[in-house]
Design a protein around this motif. Structure first.
Motif, short mmCIF file in Angstrom:
data_model
loop_
_atom_site.label_atom_id
_atom_site.label_comp_id
_atom_site.label_asym_id
_atom_site.label_seq_id
_atom_site.Cartn_x
_atom_site.Cartn_y
_atom_site.Cartn_z
N LYS A 151 0.87 -1.18 0.00
CA LYS A 151 0.00 0.00 0.00
C LYS A 151 0.90 1.23 0.00
CE LYS A 151 -4.25 1.50 2.32
NZ LYS A 151 -5.06 1.73 1.14
N TYR A 155 -0.33 6.09 -6.30
CA TYR A 155 -1.71 5.68 -6.64
C TYR A 155 -2.15 6.21 -8.00
CZ TYR A 155 -3.87 2.87 -3.01
OH TYR A 155 -4.25 1.82 -2.20
N GLU A 184 -9.30 -5.32 -8.61
CA GLU A 184 -9.93 -4.60 -7.50
C GLU A 184 -10.34 -3.20 -7.94
OE1 GLU A 184 -7.10 -3.91 -4.36
OE2 GLU A 184 -5.50 -3.48 -5.79
N THR A 212 -10.70 -5.43 5.27
CA THR A 212 -12.14 -5.73 5.28
C THR A 212 -12.40 -7.06 4.58
OG1 THR A 212 -12.33 -3.36 4.91
CG2 THR A 212 -14.39 -4.60 5.01
#
Ligand SMILES: Cc1ncc(COP(=O)(O)O)c(C=O)c1O
Length: 292
Positions: A151, A155, A184, A212
């Motif tokens: 992560k 982006y 995704e 999640t």
């Protein structure tokens, strides 16, 4: 506007928070980040988010400069300084400030920036109607490139995909891999329902392994429902009776259309609504057990 911003432990009003233009996060997206939220005063799934932050940092050879326990205590201290419940918390760790060159091996002091603010509100209607998404023309980068499971602060693919969605009057975009498989969404994981099973792209399928997603996988399995990990294409997904999405911020949200093709009967179906309810119950239990 954020409630507050902390830079290397010092808390600022958002308008006073400053970081150097030589910071490598600014120059190159050379850093990692995490987002979680508090329900009441409890930071949800904090251990998982911290673990993923350290894993991301490790994968790019970034030394966060404090232990997981120290960071956890620090995040609570900063969160509590806002003196408001139900916050959005973003922690960004960059490789620090240095000369303008790419070399990541020079030992620099990381910068740790924490934002505390309102949880970005989705129109509550979207939980009743589902979102309209597109399959973006920009591909998800393969894990042999910059692994989506890191992560990082980089982006741009996701930003361009969201830009394309907005141009096409959709709410958001899902990205496809070089092999043509669904990976995704721009900031969320995606699933289709097929033969009563929740179907998700495998862990190693060019996705960020969402916290999640991990929680709903456990919920699905422990409630005796079916969970399948396999690759699938956008065409297959468009024929599924239900498509849904998850993230820490959106929780569980249905998908109404993909590329203008209506999913199922055009409303979040029973599998989506059931999972949304079970997730809410899980969150309530989690926070009750850790009430402070
Ligand atoms: C690319 C991407 N995929 C998936 C997710 C969902 O992850 P989580 O469930 O941990 O919020 C995010 C969250 O920011 C993301 O950025």
């Amino acid at each position: 506007m954020a409630d507050l911003v902390a830079i290397n432990g010092e808390i600022f009003k958002p308008e006073d928070a400053r970081i150097s233009v030589f910071d490598r996060g600014f120059l190159y997206g050379d850093g990692v980040y995490e987002v979680t939220r508090s329900y009441g005063r409890v930071l949800f799934a904090l251990e998982d988010h911290i673990e993923r932050l350290y894993r991301s940092a490790d994968r790019i050879g970034l030394d966060i400069g404090m232990t997981r326990e120290e960071l956890s205590t620090e995040l609570y201290r900063i969160h509590d300084a806002a003196q408001r419940p139900d916050r959005y918390i973003r922690v960004v760790v960059t490789r620090g400030e240095g000369k303008i060159n790419l070399d990541p091996t020079t030992r620099l002091q990381s910068n740790i920036v924490v934002f505390v603010q309102d949880v970005p509100a989705f129109d509550p209607k979207l939980y009743e109607t589902g979102q309209d998404i597109i399959t973006a023309s920009i591909l998800r980068n393969p894990k042999k490139s910059l692994d989506p499971n890191v992560k990082s602060g980089n982006y741009l693919n996701n930003i361009l995909a969201l830009g394309e969605a907005k141009k096409r009057k959709a709410h958001d975009a899902v990205m496809v891999s070089a092999q043509g498989h669904v990976t995704e969404g721009t900031t969320w994981n995606i699933y289709m329902v097929q033969d009563g099973a929740y179907v998700s792209t495998p862990d190693d399928g060019d996705i960020l392994q969402g916290i999640t997603r991990k929680i709903i996988r456990d919920i699905i399995k422990s409630n005796g429902m079916k969970w399948v990990e396999r690759f699938f294409t956008p065409d297959e997904m468009k024929k599924a009776p239900e498509v849904l999405s998850t993230s820490s911020i959106r929780e569980v949200m249905g998908i109404r259309t993909v590329d203008d093709v209506t999913i199922g009967n055009g409303r979040p179906g029973p599998a989506t609504l059931k999972l949304a309810q079970l997730y809410k119950e899980y969150v309530t239990r989690y926070c009750k057990e850790r009430a402070r």
